[in-house]
Design a protein around this motif. Structure first.
Motif, PDB file in Angstrom:
ATOM      1  N   THR A 126      37.291  43.506  86.596  1.00 18.00           N
ATOM      2  CA  THR A 126      36.126  43.475  85.948  1.00 18.00           C
ATOM      3  C   THR A 126      35.565  42.186  85.581  1.00 18.00           C
ATOM      4  N   LEU A 127      36.266  41.382  85.160  1.00 17.07           N
ATOM      5  CA  LEU A 127      35.918  40.064  84.723  1.00 17.07           C
ATOM      6  C   LEU A 127      35.324  39.247  85.953  1.00 17.07           C
ATOM      7  N   ALA A 128      35.921  39.274  87.105  1.00 16.58           N
ATOM      8  CA  ALA A 128      35.512  38.638  88.274  1.00 16.58           C
ATOM      9  C   ALA A 128      34.229  38.871  88.688  1.00 16.58           C
ATOM     10  N   ARG A 129      33.808  40.235  88.611  1.00 11.34           N
ATOM     11  CA  ARG A 129      32.457  40.772  88.788  1.00 11.34           C
ATOM     12  C   ARG A 129      31.203  39.990  87.980  1.00 11.34           C
ATOM     13  N   ALA A 130      31.623  39.380  86.777  1.00 11.75           N
ATOM     14  CA  ALA A 130      30.939  38.842  85.923  1.00 11.75           C
ATOM     15  C   ALA A 130      31.085  37.374  86.065  1.00 11.75           C
ATOM     16  N   GLY A 131      31.630  36.748  86.959  1.00  9.43           N
ATOM     17  CA  GLY A 131      31.929  35.251  87.490  1.00  9.43           C
ATOM     18  C   GLY A 131      32.781  34.702  86.459  1.00  9.43           C
ATOM     19  N   ILE A 132      33.718  35.450  85.787  1.00 11.84           N
ATOM     20  CA  ILE A 132      34.743  34.923  85.025  1.00 11.84           C
ATOM     21  C   ILE A 132      36.023  34.835  85.766  1.00 11.84           C
ATOM     22  N   ARG A 133      36.877  33.699  85.564  1.00 11.79           N
ATOM     23  CA  ARG A 133      38.062  33.318  86.150  1.00 11.79           C
ATOM     24  C   ARG A 133      39.237  33.879  85.192  1.00 11.79           C
ATOM     25  N   SER A 134      40.316  34.293  85.936  1.00  6.00           N
ATOM     26  CA  SER A 134      41.486  34.984  85.066  1.00  6.00           C
ATOM     27  C   SER A 134      42.508  33.893  85.616  1.00  6.00           C
ATOM     28  N   LYS A 135      43.233  33.081  85.013  1.00  4.70           N
ATOM     29  CA  LYS A 135      44.564  32.336  85.310  1.00  4.70           C
ATOM     30  C   LYS A 135      45.650  32.642  84.440  1.00  4.70           C
ATOM     31  N   ILE A 136      46.758  32.368  84.884  1.00  5.96           N
ATOM     32  CA  ILE A 136      47.949  32.636  84.015  1.00  5.96           C
ATOM     33  C   ILE A 136      48.021  31.564  83.074  1.00  5.96           C
ATOM     34  N   LEU A 137      48.239  31.746  81.733  1.00  2.27           N
ATOM     35  CA  LEU A 137      48.549  30.570  80.938  1.00  2.27           C
ATOM     36  C   LEU A 137      49.797  29.681  81.305  1.00  2.27           C
ATOM     37  N   MET A 138      49.907  28.488  81.432  1.00  4.45           N
ATOM     38  CA  MET A 138      51.092  27.645  81.825  1.00  4.45           C
ATOM     39  C   MET A 138      51.827  27.676  80.525  1.00  4.45           C
ATOM     40  N   ASN A 139      53.143  27.362  80.888  1.00  6.29           N
ATOM     41  CA  ASN A 139      54.415  26.952  79.894  1.00  6.29           C
ATOM     42  C   ASN A 139      54.346  28.159  78.651  1.00  6.29           C
TER      43      ASN A 139
END
Length: 172
Positions: A126-139
């Motif tokens: 859903t967020l990618a369709r709005a141009g938002i990137r999703s990443k795993i938070l490190m550490n």
């Protein structure tokens, strides 16, 4: 949980982190509400194009410190997340926060502000369709759990259909 317990809803679906899960689990058991963990994933961070970490391969807590932290209003379980410390940084240390109770508004703000949201992998599409990137938070070892709640020993047929449709949409 209250809607399922009170019979308002046959089914409840929630995303719960490791920190909140024991309290939610205890409340469910005490109210005779059954639950299934449908899936588990790492903690994600979602950022829009205005965020300095938008193009980074990896995102760390330090990358978020000077941005606006957006979240939905806390309930009695989610208040515990303010005690979380990742990479030596407490959730209480974010200087700018916005509490938003409307998901579409949150997406709009992420598109237009240097802001971020903590979340999960089930939001990615859903967020990618709005141009938002999703990443795993490190550490961090914090995990997010997709949980379905229902009253009684079995779900109603209609609740099972809803769960199956939900799983088809978000887990495949």
């Amino acid at each position: 949980l209250e809607h399922v317990q009170g019979g308002v809803s046959d089914l409840g679906i929630a995303v719960i982190n490791d920190i909140e899960f024991p309290a939610v689990q205890s409340a469910a058991i005490s109210k005779n509400i059954h639950y299934e963990i449908l899936d588990t994933c790492p903690l994600y961070v979602h950022v829009g194009q205005k965020h300095p970490a938008f193009d980074k391969e990896e995102i760390y807590m330090q990358d978020l410190m000077y941005s606006t932290y957006m979240h939905i209003p806390f309930d009695r379980f989610s208040k515990a997340r303010m005690e979380i410390v990742i990479d030596g940084i407490s959730m209480k240390e974010f200087k700018q926060t916005i509490v938003v109770d409307h998901y579409n508004l949150m997406i709009f703000l992420m598109q237009n502000l240097d802001s971020f949201v903590f979340g999960n992998k089930w939001q990615q599409q859903t967020l990618a369709r709005a141009g938002i990137r999703s990443k795993i938070l490190m550490n961090t070892e914090i995990r997010m759990h997709l949980v379905v709640f229902y009253k009684g020993k079995r779900m109603s047929e209609e609740a099972e259909k809803v769960r199956d449709l939900f799983c088809e949409q978000y887990l495949n």
